[in-house]
Scaffold this motif. Structure first.
Motif, short mmCIF file in Angstrom:
data_model
loop_
_atom_site.label_atom_id
_atom_site.label_comp_id
_atom_site.label_asym_id
_atom_site.label_seq_id
_atom_site.Cartn_x
_atom_site.Cartn_y
_atom_site.Cartn_z
N VAL A 204 0.82 -1.25 0.06
CA VAL A 204 -0.01 0.01 0.01
C VAL A 204 0.88 1.29 -0.21
O VAL A 204 2.02 1.08 0.49
CB VAL A 204 -0.93 -0.03 1.28
CG1 VAL A 204 -2.00 -1.04 1.21
CG2 VAL A 204 -0.18 -0.06 2.54
N GLU B 106 -9.48 2.76 -3.38
CA GLU B 106 -10.40 2.24 -2.58
C GLU B 106 -11.16 1.01 -3.30
O GLU B 106 -11.39 -0.13 -2.86
CB GLU B 106 -11.41 2.89 -1.87
CG GLU B 106 -12.35 2.31 -1.13
CD GLU B 106 -13.55 3.18 -0.59
OE1 GLU B 106 -14.88 2.83 -0.36
OE2 GLU B 106 -13.29 4.33 -0.50
N ILE C 260 -3.04 4.87 -3.28
CA ILE C 260 -4.12 3.74 -2.97
C ILE C 260 -5.53 3.93 -3.32
O ILE C 260 -5.91 5.08 -3.09
CB ILE C 260 -4.16 3.52 -1.32
CG1 ILE C 260 -4.88 2.24 -1.10
CG2 ILE C 260 -4.72 4.62 -0.52
CD1 ILE C 260 -4.78 2.02 0.39
N VAL D 221 -8.86 2.50 4.12
CA VAL D 221 -8.09 3.40 3.23
C VAL D 221 -7.90 4.69 3.64
O VAL D 221 -6.90 5.29 3.44
CB VAL D 221 -8.85 3.30 1.74
CG1 VAL D 221 -8.33 4.30 0.88
CG2 VAL D 221 -8.60 1.91 1.24
#
Length: 383
Positions: free
Chosen positions: A232, A239, A237, A272
């Motif tokens: 990550v 979602e 990142i 996230v």
């Protein structure tokens, strides 16, 4: 070795760039799955940088570990930025950044160059293995590469050495609980899991007709999901991509239940956001051990080799979803940044199919797998 022990230091780089020299940096491809390399029946354990497929589509490996397992000596010539491999009177020189290598003084052109990545000299696996008189095979189902020299193959052919379906050497010591692998014995795998696991050998023998094909499918689900979960970066990142990766590998008990699916999606959404707020960057790999699978009822547990590092995080103790806001089933671990963690834990999989005990429909059952109480062990202290 006990369940909550993890080694405190990263192994020092064996071949390093000299101070003041120019470094040619590699740009690995996008595949973040671990790429197991099996040399003469033994899975290679790299202390830090793992093999990868570069942008030329070639498998690149840290030069020292594979070469030495094949009986070669490796040195580094800092003045010319060259890796030198010596094997049975043969000398191979591989300069960083050059497609031209020499074998006993004769120049050869490669389609990809040796490169420096994360302080390691990375070289094309196929060329190095074949110049060291070894055969290279790609096992697509197992997502792994096998490298075998003639002497070892002769032992396999005569039955002196026996291999599991994925090319790993069986130990000379077997019992009624395990198909024991030589390379897992050396890391204390059976010392730990013999105390906790149900019988693996019987589980595998009862499913011998479909074991390899089903095992490859389930292992792929684990690798695919953890390639996302362990890698990550708060700056990139996504979602939706994270959710898709989990749902593609998840049990039908989650994906076919709208309420449960919504709950899992909401957890990913909150995680996230946490990653972004806490500036988390991590890297890691998951490598299932298919010769050690066990199960009870509709649940199947696949022991998995986890290797990971936290590069940055305001709170490193919750960097991974597996260690984030955990339930009472898992240990709340304390992890450091900049340290490679390496060990094993079980990934639980189950199926929506009634009474199914082993099948391609099985999927990951939950988020918490890496630190579930009493079923993991690492080679560093986790308190």
């Amino acid at each position: 070795m006990i369940k909550k022990t993890i080694a405190a230091a990263v192994a020092a780089a064996v071949i390093m760039v000299g101070v003041g020299t120019i470094q040619v940096n590699a740009v690995p491809g996008k595949d973040l799955q671990i790429l197991p390399i099996i040399v003469n029946g033994q899975k290679v354990r790299f202390p830090d940088t793992e093999p990868y497929v570069n942008t030329d589509g070639r498998t690149m490996v840290p030069v020292r570990f594979v070469s030495e397992m094949l009986g070669a000596d490796v040195t580094w010539e800092n003045s010319t930025q060259t890796a030198i491999i010596q094997y049975e009177g043969k000398t191979i020189r591989m300069p960083i950044g050059s497609n031209t290598v020499t074998v006993d003084g004769a120049a050869e052109e490669l389609d990809t160059a040796a490169e420096m990545y994360e302080g390691r000299t990375m070289v094309p696996l196929r060329f190095v293995s074949e110049v060291l008189d070894s055969k290279v095979e790609w096992d697509a189902g197992a997502h792994s590469v096998k490298v075998t020299d003639a002497k070892y193959q002769a032992k396999v052919d005569t039955g002196e050495v026996k291999l599991d379906p994925w090319g790993r050497e069986y130990s000379k010591t077997q019992d009624d609980k395990w198909f024991r692998l030589a390379d897992l014995e050396t890391v204390g795998f059976y010392d730990f899991y013999s105390k906790t696991a149900t019988t693996s050998r019987t589980f595998i023998e009862d499913r011998s007709n479909t074991y390899v094909s089903t095992g490859n499918v389930l292992a792929s689900k684990i690798r695919n999901y953890y390639a996302v979960q362990l890698n990550v970066d708060y700056r990139t990142i996504d979602e939706k991509a994270f959710t898709k990766a989990f749902m593609n590998s998840a049990s039908g008990r989650i994906t076919k239940n709208s309420y449960l699916e919504g709950q899992f999606e909401e957890t990913i959404k909150r995680y996230v956001k946490w990653v972004k707020d806490n500036k988390v960057i991590t890297k890691g790999y998951a490598d299932p051990e298919l010769s050690a699978v066990h199960g009870i009822g509709t649940s199947v547990w696949i022991p998995t080799h986890f290797k990971f590092i936290i590069i940055s995080a305001k709170d490193s103790n919750q960097a991974f979803l597996d260690s984030w806001d955990v339930s009472s089933l898992s240990d709340a671990v304390k992890l450091k940044t900049g340290v490679w963690y390496d060990g094993y834990s079980d990934v639980r999989m189950n199926s929506v199919v009634a009474e199914a005990t082993w099948g391609e429909d099985h999927g990951i059952a939950n988020f918490e797998n890496m630190f579930v109480k009493d079923i993991y062990f690492y080679n560093m202290s986790v308190k």
